[in-house]
Design an enzyme around this catalytic site. Sequence first.
Site, PDB file in Angstrom:
ATOM      1  CB  ALA A 200      25.448  39.082 -17.464  1.00 39.04           C
ATOM      2  CG  ASN A 201      23.054  38.741 -22.349  1.00 38.07           C
ATOM      3  OD1 ASN A 201      22.599  37.599 -22.361  1.00 38.07           O
ATOM      4  ND2 ASN A 201      24.221  39.046 -22.905  1.00 38.07           N
ATOM      5  NE  ARG A 202      15.883  40.805 -18.088  1.00 40.00           N
ATOM      6  CZ  ARG A 202      15.619  40.760 -16.792  1.00 40.00           C
ATOM      7  NH1 ARG A 202      15.548  39.580 -16.190  1.00 40.00           N
ATOM      8  NH2 ARG A 202      15.422  41.856 -16.097  1.00 40.00           N
ATOM      9  CB  SER A 203      21.055  34.983 -23.597  1.00 43.90           C
ATOM     10  OG  SER A 203      21.084  33.814 -24.393  1.00 43.90           O
TER      11      SER A 203
END
Length: 397
Positions: A200-203
């Site tokens: 995943a990512n931090r968005s």
Amino acid sequence: MTGGIAAYKVPAVVRGLREAGIDVVVAPTPESLNFVGQTTWEAISGNPVHVLTPEGADAVVHVRTGQEADLVLIAPATANTMAKITVGMADNLLTASVLVATAPVMMAPAMHTEMWNNAATQANIKTLSERGIEFIGPESGRLTGQDSGVGRMSEPEMIVKAVLNRLRGGTEGFGDLAGTSIAISAGGTREPIDPVRFIANRSTGRMGVALANEAAGRGADVYLASANIDTSILTDLDVAVQVIPVGSALELQSIMKSLAEKTDVIIMSAAVSDFRVAAGSETKIKRDGDLHLTLVENPDILAGLARDKREGQTIVGFAAETGDDKADYLEYGRQKARRKGADILVINQVGTGAGFGDVDTAVTIVDRDGETIAEATGSKYEAAGAILDSIKNYRTN
């Protein structure tokens, strides 16, 4: 005028209407005088101001005000007064005038997000709309205190424009994006490793939600492809926005292709994973020494949408960049603009305390050649307004 904090903006509405040659009679509720006084209204409107139905009884003001009006505007329209008008109350000059009026009635709502989204308020809005009452806004943005969300009263210039358009017999929408359909992707995709883990990512999706709320407040029909956005953030979403939940990049690609077939504008603000696991496990992977994953590249959704766009369609992308020892984040963003082929690209710097999450942001908006067309610094709602302004200007020029 009703008793909302947005009352301080209404003198500008009265002034704008008078400058356009409109004769304005102000009918404030008693509570509204706590925000702007009777003397101010008389000075700005150039007409006597009455508040309660017994006032001016010799001239039957409570009847004549509504009878003689070519249009009734309620600004700000609080949830309380909207509820009174829904059930036909006439406990002050304003509500009595609405009952008497045969002219068009317009409302510019202003209230906190939770009040606007409350089931009772939404039911009242539905009833009032079915009776022919027309709404200007509300928009999304900074509310009382530090809160932001849908419920902000439209700006005086927009309200004046809407009223003048209605008086002149216009049928166009009141927001400057009325008649425009917009699909927005927001949040961050997740690429499964096994049933428990994912890449995943931090968005957080806050930027996309701000864009959706701002676009809906400006009259657009809005679809939001929500990639794993927390429900606490979606709570602030305008109820008019249609939400389609998505998980992975491949799912997002499918949804955005479908939405592209029926929308005028595509805004890809979601943070899409560049890679996915080549062969994820159907069962939880147990700890047993080092784990090696084979990743394959995900499709470039933005480039594909730009390549396949319909005539008259506008494609907008985002570039979240950090920069390195070779180039700064802006240069990497400009390179991406030239590579992707989108009509507009929004470049924002990300990193610790910047870009992602509930923080202020700074964006540079460029065209397909990487040339700057606008910049904005501040809350995500302020950035969203600048982005939508750039889209509107692009489509009208």
